[in-house]
Design an enzyme around this catalytic site. Structure first.
Site, PDB file in Angstrom:
ATOM      1  N   HIS A   4      -0.630  47.543 -47.264  1.00 32.03           N
ATOM      2  CA  HIS A   4      -0.207  46.209 -46.834  1.00 32.03           C
ATOM      3  C   HIS A   4      -0.943  45.671 -45.612  1.00 32.03           C
ATOM      4  O   HIS A   4      -0.622  44.584 -45.132  1.00 32.03           O
ATOM      5  CB  HIS A   4       1.306  46.200 -46.544  1.00 32.03           C
ATOM      6  CG  HIS A   4       2.130  46.593 -47.728  1.00 32.03           C
ATOM      7  ND1 HIS A   4       2.521  47.898 -47.957  1.00 32.03           N
ATOM      8  CD2 HIS A   4       2.597  45.866 -48.765  1.00 32.03           C
ATOM      9  CE1 HIS A   4       3.223  47.955 -49.080  1.00 32.03           C
ATOM     10  NE2 HIS A   4       3.278  46.745 -49.592  1.00 32.03           N
ATOM     11  N   GLY A  20       8.690  39.266 -35.631  1.00 35.17           N
ATOM     12  CA  GLY A  20       9.028  39.192 -37.051  1.00 35.17           C
ATOM     13  C   GLY A  20       8.149  38.180 -37.769  1.00 35.17           C
ATOM     14  O   GLY A  20       7.689  38.412 -38.888  1.00 35.17           O
ATOM     15  N   ARG A  24       4.003  33.711 -35.229  1.00 39.11           N
ATOM     16  CA  ARG A  24       4.155  34.062 -33.810  1.00 39.11           C
ATOM     17  C   ARG A  24       3.058  35.035 -33.401  1.00 39.11           C
ATOM     18  O   ARG A  24       2.551  34.975 -32.281  1.00 39.11           O
ATOM     19  CB  ARG A  24       5.507  34.732 -33.552  1.00 39.11           C
ATOM     20  CG  ARG A  24       6.659  33.827 -33.647  1.00 39.11           C
ATOM     21  CD  ARG A  24       6.843  33.105 -32.332  1.00 39.11           C
ATOM     22  NE  ARG A  24       8.052  32.312 -32.396  1.00 39.11           N
ATOM     23  CZ  ARG A  24       8.358  31.363 -31.560  1.00 39.11           C
ATOM     24  NH1 ARG A  24       7.561  31.081 -30.573  1.00 39.11           N
ATOM     25  NH2 ARG A  24       9.469  30.685 -31.692  1.00 39.11           N
ATOM     26  N   ARG A  43      -0.730  39.177 -47.569  1.00 37.96           N
ATOM     27  CA  ARG A  43       0.598  38.572 -47.701  1.00 37.96           C
ATOM     28  C   ARG A  43       0.920  37.595 -46.576  1.00 37.96           C
ATOM     29  O   ARG A  43       2.096  37.327 -46.286  1.00 37.96           O
ATOM     30  CB  ARG A  43       1.699  39.639 -47.758  1.00 37.96           C
ATOM     31  CG  ARG A  43       1.689  40.414 -49.052  1.00 37.96           C
ATOM     32  CD  ARG A  43       2.702  41.528 -49.049  1.00 37.96           C
ATOM     33  NE  ARG A  43       2.601  42.245 -50.308  1.00 37.96           N
ATOM     34  CZ  ARG A  43       3.527  42.202 -51.273  1.00 37.96           C
ATOM     35  NH1 ARG A  43       4.631  41.515 -51.113  1.00 37.96           N
ATOM     36  NH2 ARG A  43       3.350  42.866 -52.385  1.00 37.96           N
ATOM     37  N   ARG A  87       8.866  45.931 -30.647  1.00 38.86           N
ATOM     38  CA  ARG A  87       9.317  44.773 -31.412  1.00 38.86           C
ATOM     39  C   ARG A  87       9.716  43.685 -30.432  1.00 38.86           C
ATOM     40  O   ARG A  87      10.385  43.963 -29.420  1.00 38.86           O
ATOM     41  CB  ARG A  87      10.510  45.174 -32.296  1.00 38.86           C
ATOM     42  CG  ARG A  87      11.339  44.009 -32.739  1.00 38.86           C
ATOM     43  CD  ARG A  87      12.256  44.285 -33.892  1.00 38.86           C
ATOM     44  NE  ARG A  87      13.377  43.360 -33.918  1.00 38.86           N
ATOM     45  CZ  ARG A  87      13.293  42.045 -34.157  1.00 38.86           C
ATOM     46  NH1 ARG A  87      12.121  41.484 -34.400  1.00 38.86           N
ATOM     47  NH2 ARG A  87      14.360  41.278 -34.153  1.00 38.86           N
ATOM     48  N   ILE A  88       9.327  42.436 -30.711  1.00 39.24           N
ATOM     49  CA  ILE A  88       9.799  41.303 -29.915  1.00 39.24           C
ATOM     50  C   ILE A  88      10.406  40.295 -30.889  1.00 39.24           C
ATOM     51  O   ILE A  88       9.800  39.978 -31.913  1.00 39.24           O
ATOM     52  CB  ILE A  88       8.667  40.667 -29.066  1.00 39.24           C
ATOM     53  CG1 ILE A  88       7.410  40.419 -29.899  1.00 39.24           C
ATOM     54  CG2 ILE A  88       8.326  41.525 -27.880  1.00 39.24           C
ATOM     55  CD1 ILE A  88       6.302  39.749 -29.115  1.00 39.24           C
ATOM     56  N   SER A  90      14.213  37.648 -31.888  1.00 38.17           N
ATOM     57  CA  SER A  90      15.417  36.931 -31.474  1.00 38.17           C
ATOM     58  C   SER A  90      16.649  37.679 -31.974  1.00 38.17           C
ATOM     59  O   SER A  90      16.550  38.572 -32.825  1.00 38.17           O
ATOM     60  CB  SER A  90      15.400  35.505 -32.011  1.00 38.17           C
ATOM     61  OG  SER A  90      15.345  35.554 -33.417  1.00 38.17           O
ATOM     62  N   GLU A 179      20.413  41.898 -34.547  1.00 38.47           N
ATOM     63  CA  GLU A 179      19.094  41.513 -35.081  1.00 38.47           C
ATOM     64  C   GLU A 179      18.927  42.291 -36.380  1.00 38.47           C
ATOM     65  O   GLU A 179      19.920  42.722 -36.938  1.00 38.47           O
ATOM     66  CB  GLU A 179      17.983  41.762 -34.025  1.00 38.47           C
ATOM     67  CG  GLU A 179      17.955  43.152 -33.435  1.00 38.47           C
ATOM     68  CD  GLU A 179      17.182  44.142 -34.247  1.00 38.47           C
ATOM     69  OE1 GLU A 179      15.959  43.997 -34.304  1.00 38.47           O
ATOM     70  OE2 GLU A 179      17.783  45.110 -34.802  1.00 38.47           O
ATOM     71  N   GLU A 181      15.962  44.676 -37.323  1.00 36.26           N
ATOM     72  CA  GLU A 181      14.829  45.599 -37.515  1.00 36.26           C
ATOM     73  C   GLU A 181      14.803  46.850 -36.637  1.00 36.26           C
ATOM     74  O   GLU A 181      14.193  47.856 -37.017  1.00 36.26           O
ATOM     75  CB  GLU A 181      13.490  44.853 -37.288  1.00 36.26           C
ATOM     76  CG  GLU A 181      13.141  43.798 -38.314  1.00 36.26           C
ATOM     77  CD  GLU A 181      13.777  42.438 -38.034  1.00 36.26           C
ATOM     78  OE1 GLU A 181      14.255  42.237 -36.892  1.00 36.26           O
ATOM     79  OE2 GLU A 181      13.834  41.587 -38.932  1.00 36.26           O
ATOM     80  N   ASP A 204      21.193  32.677 -30.624  1.00 38.47           N
ATOM     81  CA  ASP A 204      22.478  32.118 -31.080  1.00 38.47           C
ATOM     82  C   ASP A 204      23.589  33.074 -30.664  1.00 38.47           C
ATOM     83  O   ASP A 204      23.322  34.187 -30.215  1.00 38.47           O
ATOM     84  CB  ASP A 204      22.467  31.914 -32.596  1.00 38.47           C
ATOM     85  CG  ASP A 204      22.106  33.174 -33.350  1.00 38.47           C
ATOM     86  OD1 ASP A 204      20.906  33.492 -33.438  1.00 38.47           O
ATOM     87  OD2 ASP A 204      23.020  33.865 -33.818  1.00 38.47           O
ATOM     88  N   ARG A 217      13.780  27.868 -27.744  1.00 39.12           N
ATOM     89  CA  ARG A 217      13.336  29.154 -28.306  1.00 39.12           C
ATOM     90  C   ARG A 217      11.892  29.433 -27.893  1.00 39.12           C
ATOM     91  O   ARG A 217      11.539  30.547 -27.543  1.00 39.12           O
ATOM     92  CB  ARG A 217      13.453  29.147 -29.828  1.00 39.12           C
ATOM     93  CG  ARG A 217      14.845  29.495 -30.307  1.00 39.12           C
ATOM     94  CD  ARG A 217      14.826  30.024 -31.724  1.00 39.12           C
ATOM     95  NE  ARG A 217      14.417  29.019 -32.681  1.00 39.12           N
ATOM     96  CZ  ARG A 217      15.216  28.084 -33.183  1.00 39.12           C
ATOM     97  NH1 ARG A 217      16.483  28.041 -32.811  1.00 39.12           N
ATOM     98  NH2 ARG A 217      14.790  27.208 -34.052  1.00 39.12           N
TER      99      ARG A 217
HETATM  100  N1  ADE Z   1      18.393  37.022 -35.316  1.00 37.62           N
HETATM  101  C1  ADE Z   1      18.705  35.961 -34.566  1.00 37.62           C
HETATM  102  N2  ADE Z   1      20.000  35.628 -34.708  1.00 37.62           N
HETATM  103  C2  ADE Z   1      20.517  36.525 -35.595  1.00 37.62           C
HETATM  104  C3  ADE Z   1      21.783  36.708 -36.171  1.00 37.62           C
HETATM  105  N3  ADE Z   1      22.787  35.897 -35.844  1.00 37.62           N
HETATM  106  N4  ADE Z   1      21.950  37.719 -37.044  1.00 37.62           N
HETATM  107  C4  ADE Z   1      20.925  38.521 -37.353  1.00 37.62           C
HETATM  108  N5  ADE Z   1      19.707  38.404 -36.855  1.00 37.62           N
HETATM  109  C5  ADE Z   1      19.496  37.414 -35.974  1.00 37.62           C
END
Ligand code: ADE
Length: 234
Positions: A4, A20, A24, A43, A87-88, A90, A179, A181, A204, A217
């Site tokens: 990959h 992810g 980015r 991909r 890993r970076i 959200s 998150e 991962e 969030d 963001r």
């Molecule tokens: N990444 C950012 N917000 C998330 C959420 N609410 N659930 C899972 N992954 C996220």
């Protein structure tokens, strides 16, 4: 090349940052690295290598979720000899004190995934960040004057969860944010003997139902990227 990742051996640095979103990865490389070269477009999961303050660093998109990051982390380690992965990304806050736009260092990653069920035969493995990278990130955050939370995070397999109460179980056990991962990254890093860390910004909140705008963001993501890059060269 691996299945990959369309790179040659030697194209990828020992230290890799993994957002992810592959776009980015491209943005970070084009904005923060000198002499950035794209080594894979397979991909559309872009990977770049360049120099940050003179040190060779790669940025590789991971995609979303445990199966996707698992594929890239396996190949980075097995086929390209990568030694350090950050890993970076959200996350969603699970705790009142963790506010929108805050930064989190994931010390450990709980999960509702069956990722480790077969390997550990019903026993529970605790996927954990590497202390060496964690300590460097703390020093880098202090040098950049950035506040952060540090603790357990949740890697969920279910973004759209039909159970509106599940997050409270994790929250009640002081899990800071969700998150998708980190548990896979930490498990593979432990198995293969490399260093790993997850740095997140809160986009969030499951507690307050707030969410950041795309502009916000962008800004918080920039702080997190600087923190990861400074950690990479510490
Ligand atoms: N990444 C950012 N917000 C998330 C959420 N609410 N659930 C899972 N992954 C996220």
């Amino acid at each position: 090349m691996s299945i990959h990742i369309g790179a040659r051996v030697g194209d990828i640095a020992d230290t890799v940052l993994m957002p992810g979103d592959p776009l980015r990865a491209r943005y970070i490389a084009e904005t923060f690295l000198e002499e950035a070269v794209c080594y894979t477009e397979v991909r559309g999961m872009y990977g770049y290598t360049g120099l940050y303050k003179g040190k060779r660093v790669s940025i590789q998109g991971s995609g979303m979720g445990i199966p996707s990051i698992g594929i890239y982390v396996n190949e980075l380690i097995n086929d390209f000899g990568v030694k350090r992965i950050m890993r970076i990304g959200s996350c969603g806050s699970l705790r009142e004190e963790v506010k929108i736009r805050d930064i989190i260092l994931g010390m450990s990653a709980s999960t509702n995934s069956s990722l480790n069920d077969i390997t550990f035969r019903g026993m529970t493995f605790a996927p954990t960040a590497s202390y060496s990278l964690f300590a460097k990130a703390v020093k880098a955050a202090e040098a950049l004057n950035l506040d952060f939370h540090a603790g357990n995070i949740l890697s969920t397999d279910i973004f759209y969860n039909d159970d509106p109460e599940e997050w409270k179980i994790w929250s009640n056990h002081n899990v800071l944010a969700v998150e998708m991962e980190a548990a896979a990254l930490y498990t593979l890093a432990a198995k293969k003997g490399i260093e790993a860390l997850t740095i997140l910004t809160v986009s969030d909140s499951l507690v307050t139902h707030e969410a950041t705008s795309s502009e916000e963001r962008e800004k918080t993501f920039t702080q997190m990227m600087k923190l990861a890059l400074e950690t990479a060269i510490y």
